[in-house]
Design a protein around this motif. Structure first.
Motif, PDB file in Angstrom:
ATOM      1  N   ARG A 120      -3.519 -14.183   1.639  1.00 46.95           N
ATOM      2  CA  ARG A 120      -4.697 -14.131   0.773  1.00 46.95           C
ATOM      3  C   ARG A 120      -4.689 -12.853  -0.064  1.00 46.95           C
ATOM      4  O   ARG A 120      -4.986 -12.874  -1.256  1.00 46.95           O
ATOM      5  CB  ARG A 120      -5.963 -14.203   1.625  1.00 46.95           C
ATOM      6  N   SER A 121      -4.321 -11.747   0.554  1.00 49.44           N
ATOM      7  CA  SER A 121      -4.278 -10.464  -0.152  1.00 49.44           C
ATOM      8  C   SER A 121      -3.216 -10.478  -1.252  1.00 49.44           C
ATOM      9  O   SER A 121      -3.456 -10.014  -2.370  1.00 49.44           O
ATOM     10  CB  SER A 121      -3.991  -9.349   0.852  1.00 49.44           C
ATOM     11  N   ARG A 122      -2.023 -11.031  -0.951  1.00 47.24           N
ATOM     12  CA  ARG A 122      -0.960 -11.091  -1.956  1.00 47.24           C
ATOM     13  C   ARG A 122      -1.340 -12.004  -3.115  1.00 47.24           C
ATOM     14  O   ARG A 122      -1.052 -11.706  -4.275  1.00 47.24           O
ATOM     15  CB  ARG A 122       0.347 -11.549  -1.319  1.00 47.24           C
ATOM     16  N   ILE A 123      -1.986 -13.117  -2.833  1.00 47.35           N
ATOM     17  CA  ILE A 123      -2.425 -14.038  -3.885  1.00 47.35           C
ATOM     18  C   ILE A 123      -3.425 -13.356  -4.807  1.00 47.35           C
ATOM     19  O   ILE A 123      -3.332 -13.453  -6.036  1.00 47.35           O
ATOM     20  CB  ILE A 123      -3.009 -15.327  -3.272  1.00 47.35           C
ATOM     21  N   GLU A 125      -3.754 -10.147  -5.344  1.00 47.80           N
ATOM     22  CA  GLU A 125      -3.053  -9.113  -6.099  1.00 47.80           C
ATOM     23  C   GLU A 125      -2.260  -9.715  -7.259  1.00 47.80           C
ATOM     24  O   GLU A 125      -2.300  -9.207  -8.391  1.00 47.80           O
ATOM     25  CB  GLU A 125      -2.123  -8.338  -5.173  1.00 47.80           C
ATOM     26  N   ASN A 126      -1.567 -10.817  -7.005  1.00 46.43           N
ATOM     27  CA  ASN A 126      -0.793 -11.490  -8.067  1.00 46.43           C
ATOM     28  C   ASN A 126      -1.734 -12.026  -9.151  1.00 46.43           C
ATOM     29  O   ASN A 126      -1.411 -11.962 -10.343  1.00 46.43           O
ATOM     30  CB  ASN A 126       0.049 -12.619  -7.503  1.00 46.43           C
ATOM     31  N   ASN A 127      -2.865 -12.565  -8.764  1.00 49.88           N
ATOM     32  CA  ASN A 127      -3.816 -13.079  -9.745  1.00 49.88           C
ATOM     33  C   ASN A 127      -4.369 -11.960 -10.623  1.00 49.88           C
ATOM     34  O   ASN A 127      -4.579 -12.147 -11.812  1.00 49.88           O
ATOM     35  CB  ASN A 127      -4.953 -13.820  -9.066  1.00 49.88           C
ATOM     36  N   MET A 128      -4.610 -10.797 -10.032  1.00 51.61           N
ATOM     37  CA  MET A 128      -5.115  -9.669 -10.811  1.00 51.61           C
ATOM     38  C   MET A 128      -4.065  -9.186 -11.809  1.00 51.61           C
ATOM     39  O   MET A 128      -4.384  -8.812 -12.934  1.00 51.61           O
ATOM     40  CB  MET A 128      -5.544  -8.528  -9.889  1.00 51.61           C
ATOM     41  N   LEU A 129      -2.797  -9.198 -11.412  1.00 55.40           N
ATOM     42  CA  LEU A 129      -1.727  -8.761 -12.305  1.00 55.40           C
ATOM     43  C   LEU A 129      -1.546  -9.730 -13.468  1.00 55.40           C
ATOM     44  O   LEU A 129      -1.249  -9.316 -14.598  1.00 55.40           O
ATOM     45  CB  LEU A 129      -0.413  -8.622 -11.537  1.00 55.40           C
ATOM     46  N   LYS A 130      -1.717 -11.017 -13.210  1.00 47.94           N
ATOM     47  CA  LYS A 130      -1.535 -12.038 -14.237  1.00 47.94           C
ATOM     48  C   LYS A 130      -2.765 -12.242 -15.115  1.00 47.94           C
ATOM     49  O   LYS A 130      -2.670 -12.865 -16.159  1.00 47.94           O
ATOM     50  CB  LYS A 130      -1.171 -13.378 -13.598  1.00 47.94           C
ATOM     51  N   ALA A 131      -3.883 -11.731 -14.686  1.00 46.94           N
ATOM     52  CA  ALA A 131      -5.142 -11.949 -15.436  1.00 46.94           C
ATOM     53  C   ALA A 131      -5.068 -11.303 -16.797  1.00 46.94           C
ATOM     54  O   ALA A 131      -4.500 -10.221 -16.968  1.00 46.94           O
ATOM     55  CB  ALA A 131      -6.324 -11.397 -14.648  1.00 46.94           C
ATOM     56  N   LYS A 132      -5.678 -11.957 -17.761  1.00 49.44           N
ATOM     57  CA  LYS A 132      -5.726 -11.401 -19.116  1.00 49.44           C
ATOM     58  C   LYS A 132      -6.812 -10.337 -19.173  1.00 49.44           C
ATOM     59  O   LYS A 132      -7.920 -10.525 -18.692  1.00 49.44           O
ATOM     60  CB  LYS A 132      -6.024 -12.498 -20.114  1.00 49.44           C
ATOM     61  N   ASN A 133      -6.486  -9.240 -19.794  1.00 47.98           N
ATOM     62  CA  ASN A 133      -7.472  -8.146 -19.912  1.00 47.98           C
ATOM     63  C   ASN A 133      -8.225  -8.233 -21.181  1.00 47.98           C
ATOM     64  O   ASN A 133      -7.949  -8.546 -22.198  1.00 47.98           O
ATOM     65  CB  ASN A 133      -6.778  -6.793 -19.789  1.00 47.98           C
TER      66      ASN A 133
END
Length: 133
Positions: A120-123, A125-133
């Motif tokens: 859950r933590s890795r998912i 983190e990956n979602n935050m990295l891929k999110a558009k700013n």
């Protein structure tokens, strides 16, 4: 009611103002005051004294009935309930503590929980990295 609209429309000077004024809703003055006096006013908000006896309070779960024609469930002695029920409120280690421990020494249930929390933590983190700013 027509008098209220007449008062609202008098100061309007342009069509743009008229459209915005007609789209808003006004409330009648004094409507909230009239409701307060009818049903006891502020006294109605005061907490009511319990009419249940101590015996009924200790033998039933008051307010747990969800059925229309049902009654409140009875309280049984602790021996009547399953053992797993008493472990539901036990404190469990957070993910940070589980990461510090040796994985091979963890019991199966904690290992399973560690894998779930770590995934859950890795998912996240990956979602935050891929999110558009």
């Amino acid at each position: 009611m027509s008098m209220m609209f007449a008062r609202v429309l008098r100061p309007i000077t342009s069509n743009k103002e008229a459209a915005s004024t007609l789209g808003t809703r006004g409330f009648a003055a004094g409507a909230s005051k009239a409701k307060k006096g009818k049903k006891g006013g502020a006294g109605a908000d005061a907490p009511k004294a319990s009419t249940l006896t101590k015996e009924v309070k200790s033998t039933t779960v008051v307010g747990a009935n969800i059925l229309k024609d049902g009654s409140d469930p009875k309280v049984f002695p602790d021996s009547e309930y399953p053992d797993w029920l008493w472990h539901l409120i036990d404190k469990r280690l957070p993910l940070s503590e589980l990461r510090r421990k040796d994985i091979e020494t963890l019991p199966y249930e904690e290992l399973k929980r560690f894998v779930k929390l770590d995934n859950r933590s890795r998912i996240k983190e990956n979602n935050m990295l891929k999110a558009k700013n």
